[in-house]
Scaffold this motif. Structure first.
Motif, PDB file in Angstrom:
ATOM      1  N   LYS A   1      23.161  -2.903 -54.818  1.00  0.00           N
ATOM      2  CA  LYS A   1      23.419  -1.952 -53.728  1.00  0.00           C
ATOM      3  C   LYS A   1      22.157  -1.276 -53.134  1.00  0.00           C
ATOM      4  O   LYS A   1      21.865  -1.206 -51.850  1.00  0.00           O
ATOM      5  N   ILE A   2      21.372  -0.879 -54.127  1.00  0.00           N
ATOM      6  CA  ILE A   2      20.146  -0.340 -53.796  1.00  0.00           C
ATOM      7  C   ILE A   2      19.154  -1.275 -53.361  1.00  0.00           C
ATOM      8  O   ILE A   2      18.431  -1.096 -52.436  1.00  0.00           O
ATOM      9  N   LEU A   3      19.302  -2.392 -53.759  1.00  0.00           N
ATOM     10  CA  LEU A   3      18.391  -3.672 -53.340  1.00  0.00           C
ATOM     11  C   LEU A   3      18.675  -3.934 -51.952  1.00  0.00           C
ATOM     12  O   LEU A   3      17.873  -4.139 -50.888  1.00  0.00           O
ATOM     13  N   GLY A   4      19.940  -3.922 -51.494  1.00  0.00           N
ATOM     14  CA  GLY A   4      20.305  -4.202 -49.920  1.00  0.00           C
ATOM     15  C   GLY A   4      19.941  -3.038 -49.228  1.00  0.00           C
ATOM     16  O   GLY A   4      19.615  -3.408 -48.000  1.00  0.00           O
ATOM     17  N   LYS A   5      20.103  -1.719 -49.536  1.00  0.00           N
ATOM     18  CA  LYS A   5      19.663  -0.615 -48.812  1.00  0.00           C
ATOM     19  C   LYS A   5      18.162  -0.638 -48.543  1.00  0.00           C
ATOM     20  O   LYS A   5      17.906  -0.466 -47.377  1.00  0.00           O
ATOM     21  N   ARG A   6      17.365  -0.966 -49.717  1.00  0.00           N
ATOM     22  CA  ARG A   6      15.949  -1.051 -49.576  1.00  0.00           C
ATOM     23  C   ARG A   6      15.529  -2.259 -48.434  1.00  0.00           C
ATOM     24  O   ARG A   6      14.540  -2.184 -47.620  1.00  0.00           O
ATOM     25  N   GLN A   7      16.262  -3.403 -48.432  1.00  0.00           N
ATOM     26  CA  GLN A   7      15.950  -4.563 -47.722  1.00  0.00           C
ATOM     27  C   GLN A   7      16.147  -4.083 -46.373  1.00  0.00           C
ATOM     28  O   GLN A   7      15.495  -4.315 -45.351  1.00  0.00           O
ATOM     29  N   ARG A   8      17.529  -3.341 -46.072  1.00  0.00           N
ATOM     30  CA  ARG A   8      17.747  -3.035 -44.738  1.00  0.00           C
ATOM     31  C   ARG A   8      16.795  -1.926 -44.139  1.00  0.00           C
ATOM     32  O   ARG A   8      16.265  -2.080 -42.934  1.00  0.00           O
ATOM     33  N   LEU A   9      16.461  -1.025 -44.968  1.00  0.00           N
ATOM     34  CA  LEU A   9      15.373  -0.069 -44.656  1.00  0.00           C
ATOM     35  C   LEU A   9      13.909  -0.891 -44.337  1.00  0.00           C
ATOM     36  O   LEU A   9      13.286  -0.214 -43.211  1.00  0.00           O
ATOM     37  N   LEU A  10      13.421  -1.825 -45.169  1.00  0.00           N
ATOM     38  CA  LEU A  10      12.127  -2.248 -44.741  1.00  0.00           C
ATOM     39  C   LEU A  10      12.324  -3.289 -43.542  1.00  0.00           C
ATOM     40  O   LEU A  10      11.264  -3.334 -42.873  1.00  0.00           O
ATOM     41  N   ALA A  11      13.502  -3.807 -43.372  1.00  0.00           N
ATOM     42  CA  ALA A  11      13.521  -4.447 -41.787  1.00  0.00           C
ATOM     43  C   ALA A  11      13.449  -3.737 -40.777  1.00  0.00           C
ATOM     44  O   ALA A  11      12.594  -4.011 -39.879  1.00  0.00           O
ATOM     45  N   TYR A  12      14.171  -2.457 -40.880  1.00  0.00           N
ATOM     46  CA  TYR A  12      13.852  -1.744 -39.639  1.00  0.00           C
ATOM     47  C   TYR A  12      12.413  -1.165 -39.787  1.00  0.00           C
ATOM     48  O   TYR A  12      11.819  -0.815 -38.652  1.00  0.00           O
TER      49      TYR A  12
END
Length: 83
Positions: free
Chosen positions: A49-60
């Motif tokens: 879950k944290i990996l997904g959050k970080r991935q979305r935040l990095l994309a933004y």
């Protein structure tokens, strides 16, 4: 890794860079925990879950400020996101 070396004084706790830094620390801590406790499935789920959050935040962050994004991933020693 100190926050001051990665995050400048102008950036607040809510900034994308600060959040990526926090998620990266959590990911490293959970990864170390999972090396000892391989069958801790709850922690594995939390890590994903944290990996997904970080991935979305990095994309933004890469869309908003590409130069600062490159600096951040180099300082945190993480891979660039796939597009």
């Amino acid at each position: 890794m100190k926050k001051n070396s990665v995050i400048s004084q102008e950036e607040k706790k809510g900034s994308a860079a600060f959040q990526v830094f926090g998620f990266t620390n959590k990911i490293r801590r959970l990864s170390a925990h999972l090396e000892l406790h391989k069958k801790d499935y709850s922690s594995q789920r939390g890590l994903r879950k944290i990996l997904g959050k970080r991935q979305r935040l990095l994309a933004y962050f890469s869309k908003k400020n590409r130069v600062r994004y490159k600096e951040l991933i180099n300082q945190l020693n993480i891979r660039e996101i796939k597009r």
